[in-house]
Design a protein around this motif. Structure first.
Motif, PDB file in Angstrom:
ATOM      1  N   PRO A   1      -8.630   5.744  -7.669  1.00  0.00           N
ATOM      2  CA  PRO A   1      -7.582   7.563  -7.164  1.00  0.00           C
ATOM      3  C   PRO A   1      -6.494   6.762  -6.113  1.00  0.00           C
ATOM      4  O   PRO A   1      -7.085   5.805  -5.190  1.00  0.00           O
ATOM      5  N   ILE A   2      -5.259   7.318  -5.850  1.00  0.00           N
ATOM      6  CA  ILE A   2      -4.143   7.258  -5.008  1.00  0.00           C
ATOM      7  C   ILE A   2      -4.604   8.352  -3.479  1.00  0.00           C
ATOM      8  O   ILE A   2      -4.108   7.942  -2.290  1.00  0.00           O
ATOM      9  N   ILE A   3      -4.174   9.455  -4.130  1.00  0.00           N
ATOM     10  CA  ILE A   3      -4.476  10.631  -3.634  1.00  0.00           C
ATOM     11  C   ILE A   3      -5.018  11.989  -4.112  1.00  0.00           C
ATOM     12  O   ILE A   3      -5.382  11.744  -5.125  1.00  0.00           O
ATOM     13  N   THR A   4      -6.049  12.624  -3.380  1.00  0.00           N
ATOM     14  CA  THR A   4      -6.757  13.687  -4.093  1.00  0.00           C
ATOM     15  C   THR A   4      -5.622  15.518  -3.622  1.00  0.00           C
ATOM     16  O   THR A   4      -4.886  15.365  -3.057  1.00  0.00           O
ATOM     17  N   PRO A   5      -6.125  16.416  -4.540  1.00  0.00           N
ATOM     18  CA  PRO A   5      -5.514  17.191  -4.526  1.00  0.00           C
ATOM     19  C   PRO A   5      -4.864  17.686  -2.966  1.00  0.00           C
ATOM     20  O   PRO A   5      -4.403  18.399  -2.755  1.00  0.00           O
ATOM     21  N   ALA A   6      -5.721  17.705  -2.290  1.00  0.00           N
ATOM     22  CA  ALA A   6      -5.831  18.637  -0.802  1.00  0.00           C
ATOM     23  C   ALA A   6      -5.462  17.200   0.474  1.00  0.00           C
ATOM     24  O   ALA A   6      -5.236  17.649   1.508  1.00  0.00           O
ATOM     25  N   CYS A   7      -4.704  16.862  -0.675  1.00  0.00           N
ATOM     26  CA  CYS A   7      -3.909  15.309   0.329  1.00  0.00           C
ATOM     27  C   CYS A   7      -5.451  15.424   1.832  1.00  0.00           C
ATOM     28  O   CYS A   7      -4.943  14.250   2.783  1.00  0.00           O
ATOM     29  N   LYS A   8      -6.445  14.518   1.178  1.00  0.00           N
ATOM     30  CA  LYS A   8      -7.535  14.237   1.699  1.00  0.00           C
ATOM     31  C   LYS A   8      -7.064  12.324   0.738  1.00  0.00           C
ATOM     32  O   LYS A   8      -8.131  11.685   0.243  1.00  0.00           O
ATOM     33  N   ILE A   9      -6.441  11.055   1.610  1.00  0.00           N
ATOM     34  CA  ILE A   9      -6.600  10.075   1.325  1.00  0.00           C
ATOM     35  C   ILE A   9      -7.508   9.080   2.211  1.00  0.00           C
ATOM     36  O   ILE A   9      -7.768  10.161   2.959  1.00  0.00           O
ATOM     37  N   PRO A  10      -8.207   8.978   1.475  1.00  0.00           N
ATOM     38  CA  PRO A  10      -9.064   7.522   2.159  1.00  0.00           C
ATOM     39  C   PRO A  10      -9.252   6.800   2.674  1.00  0.00           C
ATOM     40  O   PRO A  10      -8.571   6.584   2.796  1.00  0.00           O
ATOM     41  N   VAL A  11     -10.085   7.093   3.777  1.00  0.00           N
ATOM     42  CA  VAL A  11      -9.334   6.052   5.080  1.00  0.00           C
ATOM     43  C   VAL A  11     -10.771   5.135   4.840  1.00  0.00           C
ATOM     44  O   VAL A  11     -12.114   5.951   5.493  1.00  0.00           O
TER      45      VAL A  11
ATOM     46  N   ILE B   1       2.409   9.818   3.973  1.00  0.00           N
ATOM     47  CA  ILE B   1       3.748  10.530   3.445  1.00  0.00           C
ATOM     48  C   ILE B   1       2.911  11.127   2.334  1.00  0.00           C
ATOM     49  O   ILE B   1       3.126  10.366   0.927  1.00  0.00           O
ATOM     50  N   ALA B   2       2.295  12.275   1.805  1.00  0.00           N
ATOM     51  CA  ALA B   2       2.753  12.382  -0.050  1.00  0.00           C
ATOM     52  C   ALA B   2       2.901  13.820  -0.184  1.00  0.00           C
ATOM     53  O   ALA B   2       3.068  14.444   0.246  1.00  0.00           O
ATOM     54  N   LEU B   3       3.935  13.653  -0.807  1.00  0.00           N
ATOM     55  CA  LEU B   3       4.987  14.625  -1.910  1.00  0.00           C
ATOM     56  C   LEU B   3       4.110  15.229  -3.325  1.00  0.00           C
ATOM     57  O   LEU B   3       3.725  14.085  -3.867  1.00  0.00           O
ATOM     58  N   GLU B   4       3.520  16.047  -2.843  1.00  0.00           N
ATOM     59  CA  GLU B   4       2.932  16.953  -4.521  1.00  0.00           C
ATOM     60  C   GLU B   4       3.243  18.063  -4.857  1.00  0.00           C
ATOM     61  O   GLU B   4       4.154  19.021  -4.693  1.00  0.00           O
TER      62      GLU B   4
ATOM     63  N   GLY C   1       4.007  -3.808  13.895  1.00  0.00           N
ATOM     64  CA  GLY C   1       4.490  -2.853  13.805  1.00  0.00           C
ATOM     65  C   GLY C   1       3.805  -1.475  13.009  1.00  0.00           C
ATOM     66  O   GLY C   1       2.748  -2.091  12.589  1.00  0.00           O
ATOM     67  N   PRO C   2       4.373  -0.452  12.953  1.00  0.00           N
ATOM     68  CA  PRO C   2       4.046   0.624  12.285  1.00  0.00           C
ATOM     69  C   PRO C   2       3.486   0.558  10.549  1.00  0.00           C
ATOM     70  O   PRO C   2       3.925  -0.737   9.719  1.00  0.00           O
ATOM     71  N   GLU C   3       2.502   0.726  10.201  1.00  0.00           N
ATOM     72  CA  GLU C   3       2.321   1.410   8.650  1.00  0.00           C
ATOM     73  C   GLU C   3       2.673   2.292   8.177  1.00  0.00           C
ATOM     74  O   GLU C   3       2.120   3.522   8.628  1.00  0.00           O
ATOM     75  N   LEU C   4       2.992   2.497   7.544  1.00  0.00           N
ATOM     76  CA  LEU C   4       3.845   3.688   6.155  1.00  0.00           C
ATOM     77  C   LEU C   4       4.287   2.916   4.641  1.00  0.00           C
ATOM     78  O   LEU C   4       4.358   2.587   4.334  1.00  0.00           O
ATOM     79  N   SER C   5       3.150   4.763   4.058  1.00  0.00           N
ATOM     80  CA  SER C   5       2.769   4.548   3.423  1.00  0.00           C
ATOM     81  C   SER C   5       3.589   6.216   2.199  1.00  0.00           C
ATOM     82  O   SER C   5       2.638   7.206   3.554  1.00  0.00           O
ATOM     83  N   ILE C   6       3.934   6.040   1.463  1.00  0.00           N
ATOM     84  CA  ILE C   6       4.607   6.926   0.884  1.00  0.00           C
ATOM     85  C   ILE C   6       4.123   7.906  -0.598  1.00  0.00           C
ATOM     86  O   ILE C   6       4.336   6.436  -1.758  1.00  0.00           O
ATOM     87  N   PHE C   7       3.324   8.747  -0.935  1.00  0.00           N
ATOM     88  CA  PHE C   7       2.693   9.221  -1.826  1.00  0.00           C
ATOM     89  C   PHE C   7       3.834  10.195  -2.842  1.00  0.00           C
ATOM     90  O   PHE C   7       3.737  10.671  -1.996  1.00  0.00           O
TER      91      PHE C   7
END
Length: 252
Positions: free
Chosen positions: A65-75, A141-144, A242-248
């Protein structure tokens, strides 16, 4: 009282030419062009050949899974983001985040810095707010968008509207748009830049005399998880903390 007239001194009084005695004011120089001529080229349409082994690995990675519906990305316990896709089926693209400091930030995706944008999304966040988030070190950043039967044949990157989350908090809606003249001008100015951050002269008519266009450009690893998910991971230079950035981008 009127303003004092500037004095005109003559280098010599021996000439009788009236034009020399009363020189006409020279015309003002033409204004500098606001927009650069666009020399960006269309991205290539060629598709890379995939071996059978590569397809098997990709099908396995799609099960994560990349991302769950509630934008709860596993950490992970240490605060890191598990990246099962990184280093697998990703392809490298150029991503640019840009916008006026008090305006909304936009995301542009290009095949290379010399190509026209293949995607432009206006994000639901002010540029200075995103800069503050990036200074904290990690931004996700998650775009659903919702799954529907009429979307089966629409590529996820062709969706017109997404609900946006930043680090788990809903911020509004991301909107896909065609590249504007100003977008193309920014990409043209950054044509020779592969990675970096800074400011560009702003549009003083729209943002005032102190308006500046802030930007951050980097390479991103684009990973297609499935027809309903694509992810962009920002790649940092070796040894750079530097900063870590992920866009879903995901349908849920």
């Amino acid at each position: 009282m009127g303003e004092p007239k500037p004095r005109v001194s003559c280098a010599s009084s021996s000439t009788t030419d009236s034009s020399a005695a009363s020189p006409l004011p020279s015309p003002p120089p033409p204004p500098l062009p606001r927009h650069q001529p666009v020399t960006l080229v269309q991205p290539s349409q060629k598709k890379k050949n995939k071996t059978k082994v590569f397809r098997v690995f990709r099908s396995v990675f799609r099960s994560f899974p990349i991302i769950t519906p509630a934008c709860k990305i596993p950490v992970l316990p240490g605060g890191g983001l598990p990246d099962p896709y990184r280093g697998s089926s990703g392809s490298r693209v150029t991503g640019t985040l840009f916008g006026y400091r008090k305006g909304r930030v936009s995301l542009s995706i290009q095949e290379t810095p010399r190509c026209l944008p293949s995607l432009v999304v206006e994000l639901a966040m002010q540029t200075m707010v995103l800069q503050k988030e990036l200074s904290a070190g990690m931004v996700r950043i998650a775009l659903e968008t919702e799954k529907r039967a009429d979307k089966e044949k629409i590529r996820i990157m062709d969706e017109p509207l997404w609900t946006m989350y930043c680090n788990g908090k809903k911020t509004g809606y991301g909107v896909k748009r065609d590249a504007t003249e100003e977008d193309l001008n920014v990409m043209e100015l950054l044509r020779a830049v592969s990675m970096g951050a800074g400011v560009l002269p702003g549009n003083s008519e729209a943002e005032g005399p102190d308006g500046e266009m802030a930007y951050m450009r980097a390479y991103f690893e684009r990973v297609v998880g499935s027809k309903d998910s694509e992810t962009f991971y920002m790649l940092s230079p070796e040894g750079n903390n530097g900063p870590e950035l992920s866009i879903f981008f995901v349908r849920v």
